[in-house]
Design an enzyme around this catalytic site. Structure first.
Site, PDB file in Angstrom:
ATOM      1  CB  SER A 227      -0.896  -0.014   1.233  1.00 43.86           C
ATOM      2  OG  SER A 227      -1.671   1.146   1.236  1.00 43.86           O
ATOM      3  N   GLY A 228       0.570   2.163  -0.926  1.00 46.06           N
ATOM      4  CA  GLY A 228       1.321   3.415  -1.000  1.00 46.06           C
ATOM      5  C   GLY A 228       2.538   3.334  -1.879  1.00 46.06           C
TER       6      GLY A 228
ATOM      7  CB  THR B 190      -3.678   3.702  -7.744  1.00 48.75           C
ATOM      8  OG1 THR B 190      -4.043   2.637  -6.887  1.00 48.75           O
ATOM      9  CG2 THR B 190      -4.891   4.280  -8.385  1.00 48.75           C
TER      10      THR B 190
ATOM     11  CG  ASN C 116      -1.835   5.622  -0.601  1.00 41.32           C
ATOM     12  OD1 ASN C 116      -1.862   6.843  -0.746  1.00 41.32           O
ATOM     13  ND2 ASN C 116      -1.951   4.764  -1.598  1.00 41.32           N
TER      14      ASN C 116
ATOM     15  CB  SER D 169      -5.091   3.428   0.717  1.00 45.63           C
ATOM     16  OG  SER D 169      -4.837   2.072   0.616  1.00 45.63           O
ATOM     17  CB  SER D 170      -6.862   1.067  -4.278  1.00 38.77           C
ATOM     18  OG  SER D 170      -6.053   1.947  -4.989  1.00 38.77           O
TER      19      SER D 170
ATOM     20  N   GLY E 207      -0.788  -5.483  -2.888  1.00 34.99           N
ATOM     21  CA  GLY E 207       0.397  -6.340  -2.843  1.00 34.99           C
ATOM     22  C   GLY E 207       0.384  -7.184  -1.593  1.00 34.99           C
TER      23      GLY E 207
ATOM     24  CD  GLU F 135      -2.540  -5.508   2.773  1.00 35.84           C
ATOM     25  OE1 GLU F 135      -3.269  -6.075   3.603  1.00 35.84           O
ATOM     26  OE2 GLU F 135      -2.902  -4.543   2.087  1.00 35.84           O
TER      27      GLU F 135
END
Ligand SMILES: Nc1ncnc2c1ncn2[C@@H]1O[C@H](COP(=O)(O)OP(=O)(O)OP(=O)(O)O)[C@@H](O)[C@H]1O
Ligand SMILES: [Mg+2]
Length: 1107
Positions: A110-111, A115, A160, A163-164, A390, A392
């Site tokens: 994340s981050g 995206t 993030n 974040s998605s 991704g 985690e």
């Protein structure tokens, strides 16, 4: 001349190594150092073969400009420095030109910038693919789907700000020319728990904040929302505002994007209504209520919120209220209703909110797909972009991490499979012997999770469906039994004694050795999350809503379609969708973007080595390089290879005329590179070791320097020679110019001398000729003068003679005429009568008179009495007649003028005449009054209601009604009074109240006095001994003095048949009670303008100063 093409390569000006495959030595440290070195030099992209590693720069770099797009367009992958555009271009071109479907797999934590990377890929493809109105609309719709999905599916997390919270896979479809036709989006596992609860420092989904900040008051009111975030329990407050994020403006962007994507107004409205309903659900609170049977039941605390939700969504309030209080379980033909306690009610409420939101999200994806769907049925080429969470590894890993990591495990597998497959295929294509490559295959881990009988997911499902009490612990127990022996499964309670003493592994956890590292999962919540239970009462209540969107979101609520089978679990749903995705990806050519987060602070320029190391490990990047390098580290087609290194060998430099492969062979032999270091494929040379490549690069660099010196040498020689030649040429030109110039000078000198001599001679000759000519001319002139004199004398003599002759002739004629006259008169006299002379005289006179009158008739002046014009007298003898005629004419025209008057006008003029007789040349005020019409009644006593009292008191006809100033005898100050003149009386009345103060019969007025000056003062003298005279005479002043005096005079005359005495004098006496006071008019200063001032001087004198 053929255009020279400059061939560049990734190897030019490389910072560190641009392709990790070339890293020497290859280990974790060198890997990280290389990344760091590049990152510090703003190189955020690095290759591993065709895989792009992208490090999030956390700041905008100028490397995504349209110029950059042009730079990377149609260039080979290794030609320029590593860039995401290079990968995008490669993918797009092989899709367009080689008809290979592509997929771009973007992974990272994340981050890390997944995206953003997916958007960069999409924008690059949009920029380089076809153009045209229709194509542009498709592109625009595809690009604008992003803001909509981000608003509903992204949230601020600690990692993030954007974040998605869902996985996204988007297929972009192209036609045979490479123009985009449309797309299809699939979404995976929205993190719906966020709707009801967010960890500290995190926010709910963006859209909630966007609505509250950006919607107009009117719209908010329609949605029954308030702007204040703190009103909503579902909105985490500690970080409601995010730095650098403008929710209000994003809201406008989202609405605009929805419009572009093709949402109808009513659809947008419904979507926001659902969002509002979710937000308001969080505000419903429950309280316990005890029932007779001793069980606790829950009751809604404040029904207002519930009422508003129902109004918003068209749900019957009682239905929803019941659904929050009861749970109906249907089994076969039986229905059992149980009450919910407070905790269950909250659970139901949250489950409803989560379900509403996640279903809305899926609906949005479906709706966007409808819009961006390709319109044609022709065969399409596809480019898929996968932006998925991704790997985690957190401190507490739960069901979600398990699912996410499973997905990544699958992606890794497909990566390995496809990379190896590609490698192998290339070897076969190039005719190189395939050597087995050692690598770790994670299929075994995938199997641990997804195996249909013994997989963890299957076990979880089995546990969820099993009758009896099911808890997370019973699930773990089961796992411990089934998976105990699996190499990648670790649990303390498993039968296998390996972990009995592992204190780092708590009892309620199990650990999986993923390809990217070990992850420990907390078993708590697995069962619940997998079940994803929503009470049927609630789905039925939703289905009953009078709201088409909500109804559509809960099809299972339809009692007609009641399905007693349990819905598929979250795990099995995800497994199925991952399987579909994998199948889909397998048919495509993969392109990888591995995103790495350089630090935890969301800050630019910071490279946290430990963090990066962790990511490199779990992304399996070293593994990646190893797989890639297992056979040959570097390969390159023959042409570019020869082009790059041909300067290293005499035979190939500067030109190799023959096949490129032969050239490379000659080159490599010449350089003495050991044979085991390279292999010749069909179209490429394969280099086993990066060292060899670097050696080649060093040699090339050295050789290029030599060549540069050589070129410099030749260039310098050429430059000097050209310079010399140029100087030589210049010298010749200058010399020739100088010679010409000096000859020109010489010639001009001789020429000017000759001209001088020549001019002297010509002058002398000319002067001689002039002298001769002058002499001749003078002779001619003398002759002419002499002749003229002689002719003059002759002419004068002749003239004299002629004059004498004429005089004689005239004298004769006169004498002759007199004589003839005399003769005629003498003869005629006897015929002439005695009175004929008088007759002729009279006749002449008559004719003249007639002529005079006729002329006068035509010259008559106008009929205006004031016209002074009169024609001039023509004959002196008519002088008196002319004057008389003028007088008569004037009288006549005056009469004519008078005849036009009405009786009233006559009266007015009579008055004016009277005034003239009385005051003309006597009072200086008079001339100013001539032009004023005499109105008499200045105050409209009869009309104005203010004077009603006065009017009632006076019953005679009013001749004058006007405001006058009555002068106070004591101090000379003025007070306003209404002055009335009737047929018989003079009256003075108070101006305000209208009460009559004095009334004097006209018979008692003896005299009126006034000055000869330009003032309005006048005294009305009263008969001594009369009743009115007791208070004394009146001293008044008025603007209409002339009119008043005239009217008073006339009225008195007509009533009393006596002429009123009007005295005009600058000094007169006024009777004040017993005293007689002298009023004296003097010439005063102009201090008060044109207003006369009155002052009491002493007992006997009142002085009026007239300006
Ligand atoms: N190439 C880039 N240039 C500049 N900034 C970037 C770039 N890539 C990412 N960022 C910054 O990093 C932030 C996070 O990136 P992004 O949202 O793409 O991460 P992500 O990998 O999708 O994370 P998540 O898994 O949480 O969705 C972006 O909001 C942006 O500020
Ligand atoms: Mg994202």
């Amino acid at each position: 001349m053929a255009k020279m093409e400059v061939k560049t390569s990734l190897l030019d000006d490389m910072i560190g190594v641009g392709d990790m495959v070339l890293l020497e030595p290859l280990n974790e440290d060198s890997f990280i150092n290389n990344l760091k070195k590049r990152f510090d030099h703003n190189e955020v992209y690095t290759y591993i073969g065709s895989v792009v590693i992208s490090i999030n720069p956390y700041r905008s770099l100028p490397i995504y400009t349209p110029e950059k797009v042009e730079e990377y367009r149609n260039r080979n992958f290794y030609e320029l420095s590593p860039h995401i555009f290079a990968l995008s271009d490669e993918a797009y071109r092989s899709l367009r030109d080689q008809d290979k479907d592509q997929c771009i797999l973007i992974t990272g934590e994340s981050g890390a910038g997944k995206t953003e990377a997916s958007k960069l890929v999409m924008s690059y493809v949009a920029a380089v693919c076809g153009k045209g109105a229709e194509v542009n609309q498709v592109k625009e719709q595809l690009l604008q789907s992003n803001p909509v999905l981000e608003a509903f599916g992204n949230a601020k997390t600690v990692r993030n700000d954007n974040s998605s919270r869902f996985g996204k896979y988007m297929d972009i479809e192209f036609d045979f020319k490479g123009d985009p036709l449309g797309g299809v989006i699939s979404n995976y596992l929205l993190e719906k728990s966020r709707v009801v609860k967010q960890p500290r420092g995190e926010r709910n989904f963006h859209i909630f904040y966007q609505i509250l900040s950006g919607a107009s008051e009117e719209f908010l009111c329609k949605l029954k929302l308030e702007r204040d975030f703190s009103r909503y329990n579902y909105l985490g407050l500690d970080s409601a505002r995010v730095n650098g994020v403008d929710d209000a403006s994003n809201f406008r962007t989202v609405r605009n994007a929805m419009q572009i994507v093709g949402f109808m107004d009513h659809e947008t409205q419904s979507v926001f209504e659902v969002v509002a309903a979710v937000l308001k659900l969080g505000n419903i609170e429950f309280k316990p209520e005890s029932r007779a049977n001793g069980l606790d039941e829950s009751k809604i605390k404040d029904k207002n919120e519930l009422k508003e939700i129902c109004e918003l969504t068209g749900i019957d309030q009682s239905v929803l209220e019941r659904a929050f209080s009861f749970r109906t379980v249907e089994a076969k033909q039986e229905k059992v209703s149980t009450t919910l306690n407070v905790a269950q009610a909250y659970y139901a409420r949250d489950a409803l909110a989560k379900n509403l939101y996640s279903r809305l999200f899926s609906w949005l994806v479906t709706r966007i797909n409808e819009s961006i769907k390709a319109q044609t049925k022709v065969r399409k080429k596809v480019m898929g972009v996968l932006d998925i969470y991704g790997f985690e590894i957190f401190e507490d890993n739960s069901f979600e991490q398990f699912i996410i990591n499973y997905c990544n495990e699958k992606l890794q597998q497909i990566f390995i499979e496809l990379t190896l497959k590609e490698e192998q295929e290339e070897y076969i294509r190039e005719g190189i012997e395939w050597t087995h490559i050692e690598y770790f295959n994670n299929a075994i881990i995938c199997d641990l999770i997804e195996n249909n009988q013994t997989g963890i997911l299957a076990m979880l499902d089995e546990e969820c469906l099993r009758p009896g009490t099911v808890t997370d612990d019973t699930f773990l127990e089961k796992l411990n039994q089934v998976c105990a022996t699996h190499q990648h499964f670790e649990s303390r309670m498993s039968k296998c004694s390996r972990f009995l003493n592992d204190t780092s592994l708590p009892h309620s956890c199990f650990r999986i050795q993923h390809y990217a590292g070990k992850v420990m999962y907390q078993v708590e919540g697995f069962v619940d999350k997998n079940n994803d239970l929503l009470y049927r009462d609630l789905s039925q209540a939703m289905w009953k809503a009078n709201h088409s969107l909500i109804k559509a979101l809960f099809p299972e609520g339809n009692p007609a379609k009641i399905n007693l089978k349990r819905p598929p679990t979250a795990g099995s749903q995800f497994k199925a969708s991952v399987a579909t995705l994998m199948k889909n990806l397998q048919t495509k050519n993969p392109n990888y973007i591995r995103c790495i987060k350089p630090n935890d602070k969301k800050a630019a320029h910071i490279f946290n080595e430990a963090l990066v190391c962790h990511q490199i490990r779990y992304l399996g990047l070293l593994e990646n390089v190893r797989v890639r390098r297992a056979g040959y580290a570097f390969r390159q087609p023959y042409e570019p290879c020869l082009e790059r290194y041909k300067m290293l060998c005499k035979q190939t430099w500067p030109h190799w005329r023959g096949p490129a492969r032969a050239g490379v062979e000659v080159l490599f032999n010449e350089l003495g590179i050991p044979e085991e270091e390279f292999s010749f494929g069909r179209s490429k040379i394969f280099i086993r070791n990066p060292r060899t490549l670097f050696k080649l690069e060093d040699l090339r660099k050295q050789r290029l320097e030599d060549l540069a010196t050589l070129i410099e040498k030749i260039y310098r020689g050429w430059k000097c020679r050209t310079h010399f030649l140029l100087m030589k040429k210049c010298q010749i030109v200058i010399a020739s110019w100088y010679r010409r110039y000096s000859q020109q000078k010489k010639y001009q000198k001789i020429k000017s001398s000759a001209i001088t001599v020549q001019s002297y001679i010509r002058g002398w000759k000319a002067r001689k000729l002039l002298r001769e000519l002058k002499h001749l001319k003078r002779c001619n002139e003398a002759a002419t003068v002499i002749a003229a004199y002689w002719h003059g004398t002759q002419a004068r003599r002749e003239l004299r003679r002629l004059k004498d002759e004429a005089r004689n002739k005239h004298a004769i004629a006169v004498i002759w005429a007199f004589w003839l006259g005399h003769k005629v008169r003498r003869e005629y006299r006897k015929f002439f009568r005695a009175n004929a002379g008088r007759k002729i005289y009279e006749f002449t006179l008559q004719r003249l008179m007639q002529k005079y009158f006729l002329e006068m008739k035509n010259k008559m002046p106008s009929l205006s009495p004031i016209d002074k014009n009169w024609p001039a007298r023509p004959y002196l003898f008519l002088d008196s007649t002319h004057k008389e005629l003028k007088r008569i004419f004037h009288l006549w025209r005056c009469k004519k003028y008078r005849d036009q008057f009405t009786d009233q006008q006559k009266l007015i003029y009579e008055e004016k005449l009277e005034a003239s007789e009385l005051f003309k040349d006597k009072k200086a005020l008079y001339p100013a009054s001539v032009g004023q019409p005499f109105q008499g009644a200045y105050l409209e006593i009869s009309e104005n209601p203010k004077y009603k009292k006065l009017k009632d008191a006076v019953d005679e006809k009013i001749i004058i009604a006007e405001v006058v100033n009555k002068i106070n005898r004591a101090n000379g100050k003025a007070a306003s009074r209404i002055f009335l003149l009737t047929k018989n009386n003079v009256l003075l009345a108070d101006q305000k109240s209208g009460t009559i103060k004095s009334e004097v019969p006209l018979g008692d007025v003896t005299k009126v006095s006034m000055s000869s000056q330009n003032d309005g003062f006048f005294a009305v003298h009263l008969k001594e001994g009369s009743e009115a005279a007791s208070k004394g005479d009146f001293l008044l002043s008025s603007d209409h003095l002339i009119e008043m005096a005239t009217k008073l005079y006339r009225t008195t005359l007509s009533q009393t048949k006596q002429k009123l005495n009007i005295e005009i004098s600058d000094e007169f006496l006024v009777q004040f009670k017993q005293d007689k006071v002298c009023v004296k008019f003097i010439q005063g200063s102009q201090k008060n303008g044109n207003i006369p001032t009155c002052k009491r001087k002493n007992n006997r004198l009142l002085e009026v100063a007239v300006p």
